[in-house]
Design a protein around this motif. Structure first.
Motif, PDB file in Angstrom:
ATOM      1  N   GLU A   1      -3.150   9.096   6.746  1.00  0.00           N
ATOM      2  CA  GLU A   1      -2.749   8.120   7.755  1.00  0.00           C
ATOM      3  C   GLU A   1      -3.288   6.728   7.469  1.00  0.00           C
ATOM      4  OE1 GLU A   1      -2.678   8.286  12.559  1.00  0.00           O
ATOM      5  OE2 GLU A   1      -4.663   8.539  11.664  1.00  0.00           O
ATOM      6  N   ARG A   2      -4.543   6.642   7.046  1.00  0.00           N
ATOM      7  CA  ARG A   2      -5.207   5.351   6.945  1.00  0.00           C
ATOM      8  C   ARG A   2      -5.115   4.700   5.578  1.00  0.00           C
ATOM      9  NH1 ARG A   2     -10.525   4.844  10.612  1.00  0.00           N
ATOM     10  NH2 ARG A   2      -9.678   5.633  12.570  1.00  0.00           N
ATOM     11  N   VAL A   3      -4.933   5.506   4.536  1.00  0.00           N
ATOM     12  CA  VAL A   3      -4.895   4.936   3.192  1.00  0.00           C
ATOM     13  C   VAL A   3      -3.512   5.106   2.565  1.00  0.00           C
ATOM     14  CG1 VAL A   3      -5.908   4.950   0.873  1.00  0.00           C
ATOM     15  CG2 VAL A   3      -7.367   5.333   2.878  1.00  0.00           C
ATOM     16  N   ALA A   4      -3.055   6.354   2.422  1.00  0.00           N
ATOM     17  CA  ALA A   4      -1.809   6.596   1.693  1.00  0.00           C
ATOM     18  C   ALA A   4      -0.608   5.958   2.386  1.00  0.00           C
ATOM     19  CB  ALA A   4      -1.597   8.102   1.525  1.00  0.00           C
ATOM     20  N   MET A   5      -0.483   6.125   3.688  1.00  0.00           N
ATOM     21  CA  MET A   5       0.646   5.530   4.399  1.00  0.00           C
ATOM     22  C   MET A   5       0.561   4.010   4.421  1.00  0.00           C
ATOM     23  SD  MET A   5       2.814   7.830   5.200  1.00  0.00           S
ATOM     24  CE  MET A   5       3.847   6.911   6.336  1.00  0.00           C
ATOM     25  N   THR A   6      -0.650   3.496   4.503  1.00  0.00           N
ATOM     26  CA  THR A   6      -0.839   2.036   4.452  1.00  0.00           C
ATOM     27  C   THR A   6      -0.410   1.495   3.102  1.00  0.00           C
ATOM     28  OG1 THR A   6      -2.664   2.084   6.038  1.00  0.00           O
ATOM     29  CG2 THR A   6      -2.565   0.186   4.554  1.00  0.00           C
ATOM     30  N   ARG A   7      -0.823   2.157   2.034  1.00  0.00           N
ATOM     31  CA  ARG A   7      -0.487   1.669   0.700  1.00  0.00           C
ATOM     32  C   ARG A   7       1.008   1.842   0.399  1.00  0.00           C
ATOM     33  NH1 ARG A   7      -1.229  -1.435  -1.869  1.00  0.00           N
ATOM     34  NH2 ARG A   7      -1.410  -0.551  -3.968  1.00  0.00           N
ATOM     35  N   ALA A   8       1.637   2.914   0.865  1.00  0.00           N
ATOM     36  CA  ALA A   8       3.076   3.087   0.625  1.00  0.00           C
ATOM     37  C   ALA A   8       3.860   1.939   1.250  1.00  0.00           C
ATOM     38  CB  ALA A   8       3.537   4.422   1.196  1.00  0.00           C
ATOM     39  N   LYS A   9       3.454   1.546   2.439  1.00  0.00           N
ATOM     40  CA  LYS A   9       4.120   0.417   3.093  1.00  0.00           C
ATOM     41  C   LYS A   9       3.891  -0.868   2.314  1.00  0.00           C
ATOM     42  CE  LYS A   9       4.631  -1.893   7.548  1.00  0.00           C
ATOM     43  NZ  LYS A   9       4.183  -1.924   8.975  1.00  0.00           N
ATOM     44  N   GLU A  10       2.681  -1.044   1.788  1.00  0.00           N
ATOM     45  CA  GLU A  10       2.373  -2.254   1.009  1.00  0.00           C
ATOM     46  C   GLU A  10       3.145  -2.277  -0.314  1.00  0.00           C
ATOM     47  OE1 GLU A  10      -2.156  -3.088   2.713  1.00  0.00           O
ATOM     48  OE2 GLU A  10      -1.885  -2.209   0.712  1.00  0.00           O
ATOM     49  N   VAL A  11       3.372  -1.091  -0.868  1.00  0.00           N
ATOM     50  CA  VAL A  11       4.147  -1.019  -2.112  1.00  0.00           C
ATOM     51  C   VAL A  11       5.580  -1.505  -1.887  1.00  0.00           C
ATOM     52  CG1 VAL A  11       5.163   0.606  -3.786  1.00  0.00           C
ATOM     53  CG2 VAL A  11       2.734   0.767  -3.180  1.00  0.00           C
ATOM     54  N   SER A  12       6.089  -1.338  -0.677  1.00  0.00           N
ATOM     55  CA  SER A  12       7.433  -1.848  -0.381  1.00  0.00           C
ATOM     56  C   SER A  12       7.467  -3.369  -0.387  1.00  0.00           C
ATOM     57  CB  SER A  12       7.905  -1.318   0.987  1.00  0.00           C
ATOM     58  OG  SER A  12       7.232  -1.969   2.059  1.00  0.00           O
ATOM     59  N   ILE A  13       6.308  -3.976  -0.269  1.00  0.00           N
ATOM     60  CA  ILE A  13       6.212  -5.443  -0.295  1.00  0.00           C
ATOM     61  C   ILE A  13       5.855  -5.930  -1.697  1.00  0.00           C
ATOM     62  CG2 ILE A  13       4.968  -7.429   0.666  1.00  0.00           C
ATOM     63  CD1 ILE A  13       4.410  -5.665   3.147  1.00  0.00           C
ATOM     64  N   LEU A  14       4.918  -5.253  -2.340  1.00  0.00           N
ATOM     65  CA  LEU A  14       4.445  -5.640  -3.674  1.00  0.00           C
ATOM     66  C   LEU A  14       4.153  -4.386  -4.472  1.00  0.00           C
ATOM     67  CD1 LEU A  14       3.481  -7.898  -5.617  1.00  0.00           C
ATOM     68  CD2 LEU A  14       1.201  -7.647  -4.569  1.00  0.00           C
ATOM     69  N   HIS A  15       4.930  -4.141  -5.516  1.00  0.00           N
ATOM     70  CA  HIS A  15       4.737  -2.956  -6.345  1.00  0.00           C
ATOM     71  C   HIS A  15       3.617  -3.228  -7.336  1.00  0.00           C
ATOM     72  CE1 HIS A  15       5.683   0.005  -9.605  1.00  0.00           C
ATOM     73  NE2 HIS A  15       5.740   0.782  -8.521  1.00  0.00           N
ATOM     74  N   SER A  16       2.388  -3.011  -6.846  1.00  0.00           N
ATOM     75  CA  SER A  16       1.225  -3.333  -7.657  1.00  0.00           C
ATOM     76  C   SER A  16       0.005  -2.644  -7.060  1.00  0.00           C
ATOM     77  CB  SER A  16       0.996  -4.855  -7.672  1.00  0.00           C
ATOM     78  OG  SER A  16      -0.241  -5.175  -8.257  1.00  0.00           O
ATOM     79  N   HIS A  17      -1.028  -2.453  -7.894  1.00  0.00           N
ATOM     80  CA  HIS A  17      -2.299  -1.950  -7.369  1.00  0.00           C
ATOM     81  C   HIS A  17      -3.112  -3.081  -6.731  1.00  0.00           C
ATOM     82  CE1 HIS A  17      -1.706   2.037  -8.901  1.00  0.00           C
ATOM     83  NE2 HIS A  17      -1.479   1.576 -10.134  1.00  0.00           N
ATOM     84  N   THR A  18      -2.557  -4.273  -6.800  1.00  0.00           N
ATOM     85  CA  THR A  18      -3.090  -5.393  -6.018  1.00  0.00           C
ATOM     86  C   THR A  18      -2.341  -5.417  -4.693  1.00  0.00           C
ATOM     87  OG1 THR A  18      -3.631  -6.692  -7.989  1.00  0.00           O
ATOM     88  CG2 THR A  18      -3.397  -7.892  -5.908  1.00  0.00           C
ATOM     89  N   ARG A  19      -3.062  -5.530  -3.613  1.00  0.00           N
ATOM     90  CA  ARG A  19      -2.446  -5.492  -2.286  1.00  0.00           C
ATOM     91  C   ARG A  19      -1.812  -6.850  -1.947  1.00  0.00           C
ATOM     92  NH1 ARG A  19      -6.822  -3.086   1.748  1.00  0.00           N
ATOM     93  NH2 ARG A  19      -4.937  -2.610   2.961  1.00  0.00           N
ATOM     94  N   PRO A  20      -0.892  -6.880  -1.003  1.00  0.00           N
ATOM     95  CA  PRO A  20      -0.235  -8.133  -0.647  1.00  0.00           C
ATOM     96  C   PRO A  20      -1.197  -9.256  -0.262  1.00  0.00           C
ATOM     97  CG  PRO A  20       0.964  -6.303   0.303  1.00  0.00           C
ATOM     98  CD  PRO A  20      -0.291  -5.733  -0.286  1.00  0.00           C
ATOM     99  N   ASP A  21      -2.398  -8.897   0.207  1.00  0.00           N
ATOM    100  CA  ASP A  21      -3.358  -9.938   0.586  1.00  0.00           C
ATOM    101  C   ASP A  21      -4.201 -10.404  -0.595  1.00  0.00           C
ATOM    102  OD1 ASP A  21      -5.126  -7.867   0.143  1.00  0.00           O
ATOM    103  OD2 ASP A  21      -5.946  -7.817   2.185  1.00  0.00           O
ATOM    104  N   GLY A  22      -3.934  -9.853  -1.779  1.00  0.00           N
ATOM    105  CA  GLY A  22      -4.667 -10.269  -2.974  1.00  0.00           C
ATOM    106  C   GLY A  22      -5.851  -9.405  -3.328  1.00  0.00           C
TER     107      GLY A  22
END
Length: 450
Positions: free
Chosen positions: A359-380
């Protein structure tokens, strides 16, 4: 000339007479002031009793106090004086003393309402007394004696689960002893209408208290226990209230392991410690197939929980919603199974899943991958900050991401056909795996060893 002299003599005589009169007035005022400590000045005149109550002395500190002679007087004044001394542990101040005397004499207050207000006052609460001290004060104030063993145990049980002194006062004022005490002072005993939800039903308050103790591992705060007891009064069932604790941010932020979570459910929901077979059964479900909501519903569907609610006079209530039928949870469980199938080929131990990691990591990162396909998060920040933001201070972690794959098998095939991604899936040092699926195309596979 003689007429003028006689006129001057007359004026002088009149002046001397007036001077004596002024001097006598001054002496009279001074004598009145000096007599205050012997015969106090009346503040105002209404009833005779109020005039008598105005007997005030001045202490060394300059605070007005009421004459201690009222201590042995079987009157309204004696009762009020007694409550100041017994409950607040001090001499009365004049204004408060007079107020309560007037309220009792007019019938606007009763012995019960006075006692309740004294125990509920900020002054009394500020003393920070223990439940033992509060109960002993109640016995002394309302029954003029120390507690008996049976009564002490009965009322301490109520105070210890979060009920207030109002609950004790309400019980005491209906006793024959309190009515006799009020009659001794010539006062109507009265009754107490309980204002706090936590004071109205011991079984319900005890139910809520156990959730604080066994789920949150702390004593209840006044606001919190009052809120949950109000929910029960409004018709909420035991299951709904229990779920409010189990899925509160306070509990979830502790990130309990699956095993710790199940042990907590035994105590908080069933009111007992676990047996080994039951613990293993429920932990296995959490490790490989089911959500924490599903397991909680299993506990709340038990005969033990049903009997707990019936004994407390509560409806069992509604089950909580489970994520079992969502595409995201199904993806998490299926990919866990596929990953463990690959690991088994190499003799590696199975990975387990955790709902909080999902809930807190995997789902958060999957949503972020839809914004930026990278191991860097959208916030840098890097992907590892997602673990830390969720509260996981890991010893070892890994991440695989993907986009454009429409089902679990296709994304697993892609990861297994990539050397680096396959290394994560087959890493012997990982303990947990949670896979997030956002929409139909975006994936994040997150590994963890605490």
């Amino acid at each position: 000339m003689q007429k003028i002299i006689r006129l001057l003599a007359l004026v002088l005589a009149l002046a001397l007479a007036c001077g004596c009169a002024l001097a006598e007035c001054g002496i009279g005022d001074a004598a009145f002031d000096c007599a205050v400590s012997e015969k106090p000045r009346e503040v105002r005149k209404t009833t005779q009793s109020e005039v008598d109550v105005a007997g005030v002395t001045t202490t060394d500190s300059g605070v007005a106090g009421v004459n201690a002679a009222y201590e042995n007087e079987n009157s309204v004044r004696g009762f009020v004086y007694r409550m100041y001394k017994t409950v607040l542990g001090r001499e009365p101040e004049e204004s408060g003393f007079n107020y309560w005397v007037r309220e009792l004499e007019s019938g606007r207050a009763t012995a019960a309402s006075l006692v309740s207000d004294f125990f509920d006052s900020n002054e009394y609460k500020a003393k920070g007394k223990s439940n033992d001290e509060v109960l002993k004060d109640c016995y002394q104030a309302m029954m003029n004696r120390g507690p008996d063993a049976g009564g002490y145990e009965y009322w301490m049980e109520r105070l210890n689960v979060g009920m207030s002194s109002d609950a004790v006062c309400s019980g005491f004022v209906s006793s024959a002893e309190f009515r006799a005490l009020a009659a001794q002072y010539g006062i109507r005993p009265g009754t107490i209408t309980l204002k706090n939800a936590r004071d109205k039903n011991y079984a319900w308050t005890s139910f809520v208290y156990r959730l604080y103790a066994d789920c949150l591992n702390r004593d209840p705060d006044t606001t919190g226990i009052e809120y949950w007891c109000q929910q029960l009064l409004k018709g909420k069932g035991g299951a709904e209230v229990a779920a409010g604790f189990v899925f509160s941010n306070e509990y979830k932020n502790r990130l309990p392991s699956n095993e710790v979570y199940v042990m907590m459910l035994y105590r908080a929901i069933l009111g007992r410690e676990y047996e080994e077979n039951g613990l293993d059964y429920w932990v296995y479900k959490l490790d490989y197939t089911n959500s924490r909501e599903h397991v909680l519903n299993g506990f709340m569907s038990s005969n033990e929980f049903y009997n707990t609610c019936v004994t407390a006079g509560l409806p069992v209530g509604k089950k909580v919603a489970e994520p079992e039928n969502t595409a995201a949870w199904k993806a998490n469980i299926l990919i866990l199974s596929l990953a463990n199938r690959e690991r088994a080929k190499y003799g590696l131990p199975d990975l387990k899943t955790r709902e909080d990691l999902w809930e807190r990591v995997a789902m958060t990162r999957a949503k972020e991958v839809s914004i930026l396909h990278s191991h860097t998060r959208p916030d840098g920040s890097d992907c590892w900050s997602a673990y830390l933001d969720a509260g996981f201070y890991y010893s070892y972690a890994g991440e695989n991401i993907a986009w454009g794959f429409k089902n679990e098998q296709s994304v697993m095939d892609a990861w297994m056909n990539s050397i680096k991604h396959r290394e994560n899936i087959l890493e012997s040092g990982f303990e947990y795996l949670a896979t997030g699926r956002y929409g139909n195309l975006y994936w994040s596979q997150n590994f963890l060893t605490e």
